[in-house]
Structures are given as structure tokens and as C-alpha cells.
Design an enzyme around this catalytic site. Structure first.
Site, short mmCIF file in Angstrom:
data_model
loop_
_atom_site.label_atom_id
_atom_site.label_comp_id
_atom_site.label_asym_id
_atom_site.label_seq_id
_atom_site.Cartn_x
_atom_site.Cartn_y
_atom_site.Cartn_z
N GLY A 1 0.83 -1.21 0.00
CA GLY A 1 0.00 0.00 0.00
C GLY A 1 0.86 1.25 0.00
O GLY A 1 0.46 2.29 0.54
N TYR B 1 -15.37 -5.80 7.96
CA TYR B 1 -14.05 -5.17 7.94
C TYR B 1 -13.40 -5.25 9.32
O TYR B 1 -12.21 -5.56 9.46
CB TYR B 1 -14.18 -3.72 7.49
CG TYR B 1 -12.88 -2.96 7.41
CD1 TYR B 1 -11.96 -3.25 6.41
CD2 TYR B 1 -12.58 -1.94 8.31
CE1 TYR B 1 -10.76 -2.54 6.32
CE2 TYR B 1 -11.39 -1.24 8.24
CZ TYR B 1 -10.49 -1.54 7.23
OH TYR B 1 -9.30 -0.86 7.15
#
Length: 316
Positions: free
Chosen positions: A10, A138
């Protein structure tokens, strides 16, 4: 001294860009930093994940990559968010184990906190109840990173750990109001309202209280963690308790930075999410008692200035 090869997943996102900026002024001779983006590997693929680890042979990993989104992006998609984040995290942890990575630091989220709990919450309370029902997929996927860290350490002796930041914002964020976290969404709305001469709309009442951390501050703390932090247990990265602010106050600071003079509307038919998610940074302060967080108003002004300057290329 053996050179550290620090791989950042990321690496092109909000926090990854922050780390790149901080490292440019804090580069050490015994460190080589590699910042991955989705163009380098699909981390949902076990084969591509292992291939990129074999290519760079990291000694240390900062795992930032995730399928993320704000409250309204996640609601109704808990299955997708759970399965994809679980798959990605499992690939990263297994690859780190198989290639003998010396330290892995993963990024968790305040979404993992129990929905019903006492505040301020600390690192020992993460598993004390289910996450908020709006984003439980999540939240549980991120929690499982902590479970796997402990399992890999118990069974294989791996130094896999995690950090738990509060709500992150800053340059290079995703400013799409339907996908973003609260601050970039508000910045995008304020920009468009000022440009078009329309009302500035805030979803909810604005009463919810949050701690926010500037991406450049978080970057400094991540660099400290990969260099110095030796515990398997997670550590919360959040400003001091007195720095918690309401969504309404954050919105007003953003409008101030834009010099917005138009109408402000609160869409009270929209949900607020959890009214509080206050996290204690006592553990962080034990390690770094002198660390100075950027004041929220100053960090918001810098983020607004970046967005205006980079409007054409910003994610939105």
C-alpha cells in the site's frame, strides 16, 4: 551490519506516501525502502504475493494495503470486505513467515473496537465484544491480524505485530465522498460547494466525537515501530484524549481553511455511526512521552492546501 530491506505494501496510498516523505528526511545507510502499489502485485493472489516477496527479499515489512472505505462504502458489503481483507492479510503473513521476514508491522483500524465498551478503550480490550454492526466484516478481518500475529509467534517465533491508528487523514487520501473516510469526504464536499456556490452538506448531526491522526505523524510512528517496537501485542497510535473533536468542529475547521461563507446543512436523516471511539494512547506515551502531534487545525489546513493544489490528480 546487515542491510534492512523494508517493504511497504500500500506504498502509494495515504500512509505510504506519508512514510515516503518522512523517510526522505530520515534515511539511514543500513536501510533500503521499497514501496509497493497495486501495479506491482495483486496481494489477493497468493502467487503474486509470494513472487513479489521473492523479488525483493524483504527483511522487514510494513503492511498497509487493504480494501478500505468509509462508513457508507462498507455498509451492505460486509462479506466482500471480510473475505478480501482476510485473503490479503493471510497472503502477507504467510509470505512473511515463509521468506523469514524478521519483523512485520501491520496496520489495523479503529473499526476493530467493540461496539459496546467503556472508554477510553485500550489495547487489552480489542476482543471484548463484536465490532459495530455497520462494518463488522471489515472490523473482524482486521482483528484476525492480531490473532494471526499471536499464532505465528507462538508456533513459529515470528515477530509479527500491529499498530492501531485512530482516524487517519492527509495528502494523497481518497477524496471520493461515497468511498472515503470522513475528513477527505468533507474536504471534497467543501471544495465543490465553494466552487459551485451550493450548500455544504454534513451527513448526520455532527455530534460524533473522533480522534484524528495526520498521516505524516502516523508515518513517523510507523517508522519508529518497524525500527524499535518489539512487542507482539498491538499499540494504539492516537493523539491525547483532550484532542478528540466532533465531526461538526472538524467540518467548521475545513470550511475555515476554504474560507467558505455559504450555507451549511446537517442531513440528520443520515446515521452518525458510533458516537464515540475514544482510544487511550497511554502505551504509546510510555514509549514516546515527548512525541508531538500536529494540531488538527494546522493539519487540516495543510491537507486542504494539498487538495486544492493537486485537485486534478487527487483520487476522487
Amino acid at each position: 551490519m546487515q542491510k534492512k530491506i523494508i517493504l511497504v505494501t500500500g506504498g502509494s496510498g495515504l500512509v505510504g506516501n506519508g512514510i515516503q516523505k518522512v523517510i526522505n528526511g530520515d534515511q539511514r545507510e543500513d536501510e533500503e525502502w521499497i514501496f509497493l502499489s497495486s501495479k506491482d502485485a495483486n496481494l489477493l493472489s497468493k502467487e503474486e504475493t509470494f513472487a513479489v516477496f521473492e523479488k525483493y527479499k524483504p527483511t522487514h515489512v510494513i503492511h498497509l494495503a487493504a480494501l478500505v472505505g468509509g462508513l457508507y462504502a462498507i455498509m451492505g458489503k460486509n462479506c466482500d470486505f471480510f473475505r478480501k481483507n482476510m485473503k490479503m492479510n493471510d497472503n502477507i503473513l504467510e509470505a512473511s513467515h515463509k521468506t523469514k521476514v524478521k519483523k512485520l508491522v501491520s496496520c489495523l483500524s479503529s473499526s476493530i473496537f467493540p461496539h459496546k465498551t467503556s472508554y477510553p478503550i485500550d489495547e487489552t480490550m480489542v476482543h471484548d465484544g463484536p465490532p459495530h454492526p455497520s462494518f463488522f466484516g471489515y472490523g473482524y478481518a482486521k482483528r484476525m491480524v492480531d490473532v494471526l500475529n499471536k499464532a505465528y509467534n507462538e508456533e513459529y517465533g515470528c515477530l509479527f505485530t500491529s499498530v492501531l491508528p485512530c482516524n487517519i487523514f492527509g495528502p494523497h487520501d481518497n477524496f471520493n465522498p461515497l468511498q472515503s473516510q470522513v475528513i477527505p469526504g468533507l474536504i471534497s464536499k467543501a471544495y465543490e460547494a465553494k466552487k459551485n456556490g451550493t450548500a455544504f452538506e454534513i451527513w448526520g448531526t455532527g455530534a460524533a466525537q473522533r480522534q484524528f491522526i495526520y498521516s505524516l505523524d502516523l508515518a513517523k510512528l510507523f517508522i519508529w515501530a518497524v525500527r524499535e517496537y518489539q512487542e507482539i501485542e498491538p499499540i494504539i497510535f492516537a493523539p491525547d484524549l483532550e484532542d478528540e473533536v466532533s465531526i461538526k468542529d472538524v467540518a467548521m475547521m475545513i470550511l475555515e481553511a476554504f474560507e467558505f461563507k455559504g450555507e451549511v446543512k446537517f442531513l440528520t436523516d443520515k446515521g452518525d455511526g458510533p458516537l464515540k471511539k475514544t482510544a487511550s494512547n497511554a502505551k504509546l506515551r510510555k514509549y514516546l512521552p515527548q512525541f508531538q502531534f500536529t494540531p488538527t487545525r494546522e493539519a487540516l489546513r495543510e491537507t486542504v492546501e494539498w487538495y486544492v493544489k493537486n485537485y486534478d490528480s487527487a483520487r476522487k
